[in-house]
Scaffold this motif. Structure first.
Motif, short mmCIF file in Angstrom:
data_model
loop_
_atom_site.label_atom_id
_atom_site.label_comp_id
_atom_site.label_asym_id
_atom_site.label_seq_id
_atom_site.Cartn_x
_atom_site.Cartn_y
_atom_site.Cartn_z
N ARG A 89 57.61 113.86 92.46
CA ARG A 89 56.58 114.67 91.98
C ARG A 89 56.85 115.09 90.27
NH1 ARG A 89 55.26 119.55 96.45
NH2 ARG A 89 55.83 118.45 98.52
N ILE A 90 55.83 114.35 89.49
CA ILE A 90 56.14 114.54 88.24
C ILE A 90 55.85 115.66 87.86
CG2 ILE A 90 55.53 113.72 85.94
CD1 ILE A 90 54.41 111.21 87.04
N ASN A 91 56.91 116.54 86.99
CA ASN A 91 56.98 117.90 86.59
C ASN A 91 56.65 119.00 87.84
OD1 ASN A 91 57.13 117.10 84.03
ND2 ASN A 91 55.02 116.98 83.67
N ASP A 92 57.19 118.56 89.10
CA ASP A 92 56.95 119.25 90.31
C ASP A 92 55.62 119.46 90.62
OD1 ASP A 92 58.61 120.29 92.20
OD2 ASP A 92 58.39 122.33 91.58
N GLN A 93 54.58 118.74 90.33
CA GLN A 93 53.27 118.67 90.78
C GLN A 93 53.01 117.59 91.94
OE1 GLN A 93 50.92 120.87 89.24
NE2 GLN A 93 52.84 121.71 88.29
N PRO A 94 52.19 118.00 92.75
CA PRO A 94 51.89 117.34 93.89
C PRO A 94 51.00 115.96 93.29
CG PRO A 94 50.44 118.97 93.90
CD PRO A 94 51.40 119.41 92.81
N PHE A 95 50.97 115.05 94.22
CA PHE A 95 50.26 113.76 93.64
C PHE A 95 48.93 113.98 93.32
CE2 PHE A 95 53.06 111.58 97.20
CZ PHE A 95 54.22 111.49 96.30
N LYS A 96 48.31 113.17 92.60
CA LYS A 96 47.07 113.29 92.16
C LYS A 96 45.92 113.06 93.11
CE LYS A 96 43.40 113.68 89.12
NZ LYS A 96 43.01 114.77 88.51
N PHE A 97 46.20 112.16 93.77
CA PHE A 97 45.30 111.65 95.00
C PHE A 97 46.44 111.23 96.34
CE2 PHE A 97 42.17 110.88 91.94
CZ PHE A 97 41.34 112.09 92.30
N LYS A 144 48.71 108.32 92.93
CA LYS A 144 49.64 109.34 92.97
C LYS A 144 50.08 109.66 91.43
CE LYS A 144 52.80 107.12 95.22
NZ LYS A 144 54.03 106.91 96.09
N HIS A 145 50.34 108.84 90.55
CA HIS A 145 50.94 109.25 89.32
C HIS A 145 50.06 108.73 88.17
CE1 HIS A 145 54.59 109.06 91.99
NE2 HIS A 145 54.64 110.28 91.80
N ARG A 146 48.85 108.30 88.36
CA ARG A 146 48.14 107.57 87.17
C ARG A 146 48.85 106.46 86.71
NH1 ARG A 146 45.89 113.11 84.51
NH2 ARG A 146 44.26 113.80 86.04
N SER A 147 49.66 105.60 87.40
CA SER A 147 50.39 104.43 86.95
C SER A 147 51.88 104.85 86.07
CB SER A 147 49.43 103.46 86.39
OG SER A 147 48.41 102.93 87.16
#
Length: 282
Positions: free
Chosen positions: A183-191, A144-147
């Motif tokens: 959501r980091i910086n209001d961005q969806p999860f990476k995967f 989701k967040h690259r750890s």
């Protein structure tokens, strides 16, 4: 009702998912009974988001007097010939293996001898369960967040997450887990962290983003289209199969990001069963 609310984090939905329970009847394997008196079943309500091994100690105390104590190995579980993996959530095991039976309480066979080392991992201590749980959460955060979240947590945060889960304390658990769903910086999860299971508990995993290359929101249906074999997709289209998570059949047009935020198990993965409908499986 649960799935008709606004498409944002809904704390009430998260709490209702957390509070899901199953009535379970545990019976000791007949071939292990050596006493004259046959043991009474052990009835309990299990949290859908828990692991079976969280009741192993109680079951050992309840059944140990009915076997040859020298033959005791480790508590393990079976359902209709399926050895149940302790590291799979209770709700997922029921949805994948017992949903088509449509029978409650769920009757699980308990074994105290001859642990099947070739089929499942041993679980000799609470530390083993904790280690598995935390490692799975870390895996989900990497997707989701690259750890970025877990790597910045303190040891006390890890303990609050684990003890909140272990004690089924919603507020304690979510005081930490909320960060893992941000959501980091209001961005969806990476995967999206997910695992899809069939009725034999075969697992399908794949890297799937919640946003398509055309920047459209990916749905649960899109996820299944990208991961299921062709025959399973056809059976899903014709209604022979049903998609379940937490005992609920969510609509296939449901936003995958929202589903991950609100329907993930405590290990931060979506555990999805794709199994025969009851009228087909019976």
């Amino acid at each position: 009702l649960l799935l008709n609310r606004c498409m944002s984090e809904d704390r009430q939905i998260v709490r209702e998912v957390w509070e899901g329970r199953l009535p379970v009847k545990f019976v000791l394997a007949v071939q292990e009974v050596t006493s004259v008196e046959h043991p009474e079943p052990f009835y309990t309500m299990l949290s859908r988001v828990s692991y079976l091994t969280q009741v192993s100690d109680k079951l050992e105390r309840h059944f140990i007097q009915y076997i040859e104590k020298e033959s005791f190995d480790e508590v393990w579980f079976e359902y209709q010939g399926h050895t149940l993996r302790w590291n799979y959530p209770v709700g997922l095991l029921y949805d994948a293996l017992a949903y088509h039976d449509n029978s409650l309480p769920w009757c699980i066979t308990v074994h105290l001898t001859r642990f099947p080392c070739s089929d499942i991992l041993r679980c000799g201590s609470w530390e083993t369960i904790e280690s598995h749980f935390i490692m799975t959460v870390k895996e989900a955060d990497a997707l989701k967040h690259r750890s970025q979240i877990m790597s910045n947590m303190l040891r006390n945060d890890y303990k609050k997450l684990w003890t909140g889960f272990l004690n089924h304390d919603f507020d304690q658990f979510w005081s930490v887990n909320r960060r893992l769903m941000d959501r980091i910086n209001d961005q969806p999860f990476k995967f999206i962290p997910f695992r899809i299971y069939n009725a034999d508990l075969d697992v399908t995993i794949k890297l799937v983003s919640p946003v398509s290359e055309s920047h459209a929101a990916v749905t649960l249906g899109d996820l299944l289209e990208a991961t299921l074999p062709e025959m399973a997709r056809l059976d899903l289209q014709t209604g022979r199969l049903v998609v379940l998570t937490h005992g609920i059949a969510p609509p296939l047009d449901l936003n995958l990001q929202w589903l991950s935020e609100n329907f993930s198990y405590p290990d931060n993965f979506l555990h999805i069963a794709v199994v025969p409908r009851p009228e087909i499986g019976q």
